[in-house]
Design a protein around this motif. Structure first.
Motif, PDB file in Angstrom:
ATOM      1  N   SER A 103     -19.362  -5.962  -3.997  1.00  0.00           N
ATOM      2  CA  SER A 103     -18.907  -4.593  -4.194  1.00  0.00           C
ATOM      3  C   SER A 103     -17.454  -4.402  -3.765  1.00  0.00           C
ATOM      4  O   SER A 103     -16.933  -3.308  -3.861  1.00  0.00           O
ATOM      5  N   ALA A 104     -16.834  -5.454  -3.273  1.00  0.00           N
ATOM      6  CA  ALA A 104     -15.440  -5.373  -2.847  1.00  0.00           C
ATOM      7  C   ALA A 104     -14.775  -6.720  -3.089  1.00  0.00           C
ATOM      8  O   ALA A 104     -15.452  -7.730  -3.237  1.00  0.00           O
ATOM      9  N   PRO A 105     -13.458  -6.750  -3.144  1.00  0.00           N
ATOM     10  CA  PRO A 105     -12.790  -8.036  -3.341  1.00  0.00           C
ATOM     11  C   PRO A 105     -13.043  -8.944  -2.146  1.00  0.00           C
ATOM     12  O   PRO A 105     -13.021  -8.496  -1.008  1.00  0.00           O
ATOM     13  N   PRO A 106     -13.318 -10.217  -2.387  1.00  0.00           N
ATOM     14  CA  PRO A 106     -13.609 -11.127  -1.284  1.00  0.00           C
ATOM     15  C   PRO A 106     -12.393 -11.396  -0.401  1.00  0.00           C
ATOM     16  O   PRO A 106     -12.529 -11.645   0.778  1.00  0.00           O
ATOM     17  N   ALA A 107     -11.215 -11.328  -0.961  1.00  0.00           N
ATOM     18  CA  ALA A 107      -9.988 -11.584  -0.199  1.00  0.00           C
ATOM     19  C   ALA A 107      -8.845 -10.799  -0.817  1.00  0.00           C
ATOM     20  O   ALA A 107      -8.968 -10.263  -1.918  1.00  0.00           O
ATOM     21  N   ALA A 108      -7.740 -10.731  -0.106  1.00  0.00           N
ATOM     22  CA  ALA A 108      -6.584  -9.974  -0.586  1.00  0.00           C
ATOM     23  C   ALA A 108      -6.053 -10.529  -1.903  1.00  0.00           C
ATOM     24  O   ALA A 108      -5.532  -9.778  -2.728  1.00  0.00           O
ATOM     25  N   ASP A 109      -6.190 -11.842  -2.127  1.00  0.00           N
ATOM     26  CA  ASP A 109      -5.684 -12.416  -3.374  1.00  0.00           C
ATOM     27  C   ASP A 109      -6.601 -12.085  -4.557  1.00  0.00           C
ATOM     28  O   ASP A 109      -6.241 -12.352  -5.697  1.00  0.00           O
ATOM     29  N   GLY A 110      -7.772 -11.500  -4.295  1.00  0.00           N
ATOM     30  CA  GLY A 110      -8.662 -11.075  -5.378  1.00  0.00           C
ATOM     31  C   GLY A 110      -8.234  -9.760  -6.008  1.00  0.00           C
ATOM     32  O   GLY A 110      -8.695  -9.392  -7.085  1.00  0.00           O
ATOM     33  N   VAL A 111      -7.333  -9.033  -5.346  1.00  0.00           N
ATOM     34  CA  VAL A 111      -6.836  -7.759  -5.877  1.00  0.00           C
ATOM     35  C   VAL A 111      -5.781  -8.065  -6.924  1.00  0.00           C
ATOM     36  O   VAL A 111      -4.758  -8.690  -6.639  1.00  0.00           O
ATOM     37  N   LEU A 112      -6.034  -7.627  -8.148  1.00  0.00           N
ATOM     38  CA  LEU A 112      -5.107  -7.888  -9.254  1.00  0.00           C
ATOM     39  C   LEU A 112      -4.025  -6.820  -9.343  1.00  0.00           C
ATOM     40  O   LEU A 112      -2.902  -7.088  -9.761  1.00  0.00           O
ATOM     41  N   ARG A 113      -4.387  -5.591  -9.003  1.00  0.00           N
ATOM     42  CA  ARG A 113      -3.436  -4.486  -9.075  1.00  0.00           C
ATOM     43  C   ARG A 113      -3.916  -3.364  -8.170  1.00  0.00           C
ATOM     44  O   ARG A 113      -5.105  -3.088  -8.093  1.00  0.00           O
ATOM     45  N   HIS A 114      -2.971  -2.714  -7.513  1.00  0.00           N
ATOM     46  CA  HIS A 114      -3.283  -1.522  -6.719  1.00  0.00           C
ATOM     47  C   HIS A 114      -2.304  -0.428  -7.115  1.00  0.00           C
ATOM     48  O   HIS A 114      -1.096  -0.653  -7.157  1.00  0.00           O
ATOM     49  N   GLN A 115      -2.844   0.737  -7.416  1.00  0.00           N
ATOM     50  CA  GLN A 115      -2.010   1.872  -7.807  1.00  0.00           C
ATOM     51  C   GLN A 115      -2.194   2.974  -6.770  1.00  0.00           C
ATOM     52  O   GLN A 115      -3.280   3.533  -6.654  1.00  0.00           O
ATOM     53  N   ALA A 116      -1.159   3.267  -6.005  1.00  0.00           N
ATOM     54  CA  ALA A 116      -1.202   4.367  -5.044  1.00  0.00           C
ATOM     55  C   ALA A 116      -0.677   5.613  -5.745  1.00  0.00           C
ATOM     56  O   ALA A 116       0.496   5.685  -6.089  1.00  0.00           O
ATOM     57  N   TRP A 117      -1.561   6.566  -5.985  1.00  0.00           N
ATOM     58  CA  TRP A 117      -1.147   7.815  -6.646  1.00  0.00           C
ATOM     59  C   TRP A 117      -0.946   8.857  -5.571  1.00  0.00           C
ATOM     60  O   TRP A 117      -1.888   9.295  -4.924  1.00  0.00           O
ATOM     61  N   ARG A 118       0.285   9.236  -5.361  1.00  0.00           N
ATOM     62  CA  ARG A 118       0.600  10.213  -4.331  1.00  0.00           C
ATOM     63  C   ARG A 118       0.554  11.600  -4.947  1.00  0.00           C
ATOM     64  O   ARG A 118       1.549  12.084  -5.472  1.00  0.00           O
ATOM     65  N   ALA A 119      -0.613  12.177  -4.871  1.00  0.00           N
ATOM     66  CA  ALA A 119      -0.821  13.482  -5.499  1.00  0.00           C
ATOM     67  C   ALA A 119      -0.215  14.590  -4.646  1.00  0.00           C
ATOM     68  O   ALA A 119      -0.365  14.587  -3.429  1.00  0.00           O
ATOM     69  N   PRO A 120       0.449  15.543  -5.284  1.00  0.00           N
ATOM     70  CA  PRO A 120       0.923  16.710  -4.541  1.00  0.00           C
ATOM     71  C   PRO A 120      -0.277  17.515  -4.043  1.00  0.00           C
ATOM     72  O   PRO A 120      -1.391  17.355  -4.541  1.00  0.00           O
TER      73      PRO A 120
END
Length: 183
Positions: A104-121
């Protein structure tokens, strides 16, 4: 006989008088006050379009990654890009990661292909279906489970929606519905 003295006409000084300047500032202020609500509505529509575009792009990227890698790839709401968050956390960002079967989660940091931080107002949020905190793509590009919908809202005003169907295809909708975001 002496010639009559002619007075030269008085020339007006260059520039504006104080009264003319005050009238111009008053007219400009009224025009700005009339245009401000339209500018705020335009800004809201642009923010919603940006969120729809970012979501659609990353979801299509996840589907393509699953097909290319012949592996399961998931997308979930994530604040920091390392762990999945709840259903209502899509407004803080999301991540795409390669998901080994049953995880249910990436096994390691290198398993993350992309991260999008949406800074909503303040007041903006992206809300997913109840009970669906993630989307998992199969190696053939199809999505598990039922359709996933992500509503893009400012307070209770619905501005857009991103829908992913069971075949994995992403569809983006533009809305302008006051009170349409009661999730």
């Amino acid at each position: 006989m002496p010639s009559p003295t002619r007075f030269a006409p008085r020339r007006r000084p260059a520039g504006w008088s104080l009264v003319e300047c005050l009238v111009a500032v008053l007219v400009l202020g009224v025009l700005c006050a009339v245009a401000l609500p339209d500018a705020r509505a335009l800004l809201d529509r642009q923010r919603a379009a940006n969120a729809r575009h970012l979501l659609s792009t990353d979801l299509a990227f996840a589907r393509l990654a699953a097909i290319q890698r012949h592996a399961e790839v998931s997308v979930c709401a994530s604040v920091e890009g390392r762990h999945c968050a709840g259903v209502d956390a899509w407004g803080s960002g999301w991540m795409v990661y390669e998901a080994p079967a049953g995880s249910s989660a990436p096994p390691a940091a290198d398993g993350v292909l992309r991260h999008q931080a949406w800074r909503a107002p303040p007041g903006w949020r992206i809300v997913g279906n109840r009970g669906r905190s993630r989307l998992r793509y199969r190696p053939d590009g199809r999505a598990y489970g039922t359709n996933l919908s992500l509503w893009i809202c400012r307070h209770d005003h619905l501005y857009g929606r991103v829908v992913i169907n069971n075949t994995g295809r992403v569809r983006s909708e533009v809305h302008d519905a006051p009170g349409g975001c009661i999730r």
